[in-house]
Design an enzyme around this catalytic site. Sequence first.
Site, PDB file in Angstrom:
ATOM      1  N   GLU A  48      33.544   1.664  -4.242  1.00 37.46           N
ATOM      2  CA  GLU A  48      34.778   1.513  -3.480  1.00 37.46           C
ATOM      3  C   GLU A  48      34.512   2.141  -2.113  1.00 37.46           C
ATOM      4  O   GLU A  48      34.048   3.279  -2.033  1.00 37.46           O
ATOM      5  CB  GLU A  48      35.932   2.251  -4.186  1.00 37.46           C
ATOM      6  CG  GLU A  48      37.232   2.045  -3.437  1.00 37.46           C
ATOM      7  CD  GLU A  48      38.436   2.724  -4.086  1.00 37.46           C
ATOM      8  OE1 GLU A  48      38.303   3.279  -5.192  1.00 37.46           O
ATOM      9  OE2 GLU A  48      39.497   2.702  -3.434  1.00 37.46           O
ATOM     10  N   ARG A  59      27.993   9.853 -16.465  1.00 39.95           N
ATOM     11  CA  ARG A  59      27.798  10.082 -15.041  1.00 39.95           C
ATOM     12  C   ARG A  59      26.920  11.305 -14.827  1.00 39.95           C
ATOM     13  O   ARG A  59      26.776  12.150 -15.711  1.00 39.95           O
ATOM     14  CB  ARG A  59      29.127  10.191 -14.299  1.00 39.95           C
ATOM     15  CG  ARG A  59      30.042  11.306 -14.724  1.00 39.95           C
ATOM     16  CD  ARG A  59      31.454  11.081 -14.193  1.00 39.95           C
ATOM     17  NE  ARG A  59      31.538  11.055 -12.756  1.00 39.95           N
ATOM     18  CZ  ARG A  59      32.122  10.073 -12.055  1.00 39.95           C
ATOM     19  NH1 ARG A  59      32.662   9.044 -12.659  1.00 39.95           N
ATOM     20  NH2 ARG A  59      32.193  10.144 -10.753  1.00 39.95           N
ATOM     21  N   LYS A  78      34.333  12.305  -5.116  1.00 37.60           N
ATOM     22  CA  LYS A  78      34.601  11.857  -3.755  1.00 37.60           C
ATOM     23  C   LYS A  78      35.769  12.605  -3.150  1.00 37.60           C
ATOM     24  O   LYS A  78      35.770  12.895  -1.962  1.00 37.60           O
ATOM     25  CB  LYS A  78      34.926  10.361  -3.761  1.00 37.60           C
ATOM     26  CG  LYS A  78      33.730   9.461  -3.752  1.00 37.60           C
ATOM     27  CD  LYS A  78      34.217   8.049  -3.458  1.00 37.60           C
ATOM     28  CE  LYS A  78      33.208   7.021  -3.881  1.00 37.60           C
ATOM     29  NZ  LYS A  78      33.790   5.674  -3.877  1.00 37.60           N
TER      30      LYS A  78
END
Length: 566
Positions: free
Chosen positions: A36, A262, A272
């Site tokens: 994104e 992850r 983020k």
Amino acid sequence: MSETDSRPTDFIREIVAQDVKAGKYGGRVHTRFPPEPNGYLHIGHAKSICLNFGIAQEFGGLCNLRFDDTNPTKESEEYVQSIQRDVKWLGFDWEDRLFYASDYFEQLYQFAVLLIKKGKAYVDSLSAEEIRHYRGTLTEPGKESPYRSRSVEENLDLFARMRAGEFRDGEHVLRAKIDMASPNLNLRDPTLYRIRHATHHRTGDTWCIYPTYDFAHPLSDSIEGITHSLCTLEFEDHRPLYDWVLTECEVACHSQQIEFARLNLTYTVLSKRKLLELVEEGHVAGWNDPRLPTLMGLRRRGYTPEAIRRFCEHIGIAKRDSVVEMGLLEHFLREDLNRRAPRVMAVLRPLRLVIDNYPEGQVEELDAMNNPEDPSMGTRRIPFSRELYIEQDDFREDPPPKFYRLAPGQEVRLRYAYIVRCVDVVKDPHTGAVVEVHCTYDPATRSGSGQSQRKVKGTIHWVSALHALPAEVRLYDALFTVPHPGEENEGRDYRSFLNPRSLEILTSCKVEPSLKGAAPESRFQFERLGYFCVDAFDSSENRLVFNRTVALRDSWAKIEKTQQTR
Ligand code: ATP
Ligand code: MG
């Protein structure tokens, strides 16, 4: 893959190999990396990039770069550009397959219309708060919205008017009609579209309704013919919805979602949101601050793409979340730089050394190896003269036992040069600090001359005062003082663990003259000190600025120890 194959293998590659063998998707392998564009990529994304592009390469398939740009308020063109730069830098190529979810907005809209016509989606007019309330909890079933039974015609009409901009943000949403009593909360009539009057960085004001991730992602995968849609574990509970969307939309290609753990790293944060806070609140100098785990930051710090790729390959892919030691990432960095970085001499905290019996005005050019690990990197010449700089640390007026460097009356070898003996010191009359060391040299001890077999215990580095170039050196340390700053730490915010000494700037360093004009981003080993790179932003023809990439030896073990004793 065969036993002798050195390529990585893991549960995802096994699934892909089986699918290829079984002829699923006609034997095709097509993956995608779907960032994104709402921030810069970090080392966690590198894991996903290496996995997706790596699998495509290994199986003769393709990998797309797709921007998952469905949230206009947080996304921007700046991020779109930086992400492309970073993926290329890491060494991967999407060729002509650069896509945007926003390119599919019209198609996605038509899929939503199809769901409405099938009675599988409806316009809900509850408020966001009410929807949350009606959703129920893990232990209680949800409650159906009073708008759930709207007719297909009414839903089609309202959805068209949502698109046409007749309603305000939040007045209506489009929801899938699945099961409000499902034990999986994601299946309790999830939202597919929301109204958002916001300008999109690519589609401008064309749209005021935007699809949710859960709707856009599976369909984007399917539109691109993605076979294996790899994502992180937090989407595991979304997989039934992923499959529901593809089944109910009657797509041609039913992509397969597979989840993996992850990457988490010690002494940093990989969210983020937190990275954005660190940048926006000025805790670091920007997205490319060398203390950040962003790819831009690592690059500026002096990391090589090869080291990052080797690291990602080594940590592999697992189904369980875990935290990887920062020391491991640095291990792969050192391994790579040890092989490739030319050695040079630099003095970070200079102390003047005068050789009293060396002829004034004489200069000798001494041969030095560029990299003892790789003789093919050749040699260079470094000037030696009567006045040198050595490291302040390499001299002690009152040396402790086993101090094999320079001290009054003691001998030391100057790297690539002679053995010198300290005969005198000059002190600052006010502070008493030693400001100059006087030595004599033994002309019969020149390195490599074959004349002298005389040995001394210590060798120190130096630069010729007359020839050295001034430089600024930035010493970076861990950004946080605790291994897991992002987790719950007695309720303390991660920012309270920022390391106040994560950056030290040394402005009076001296480096050997061969570094003149060193290219931005070029990397060197400063002998005995560590690996350093030329800062790509602040260094110029007339001003050398280096960043310390990593010390020569692992210092994390030591940090752990001091943490424990606090
Ligand atoms: P957010 O922090 O907002 O959830 P994100 O980190 O998931 O965002 P995306 O841009 O959605 O960011 O990520 C792109 C891809 O990278 C996704 O497939 C995501 O699963 C993967 N990814 C993100 N963070 C990691 C990580 N730490 N380790 C491995 N893969 C990751
Ligand atoms: Mg995400």
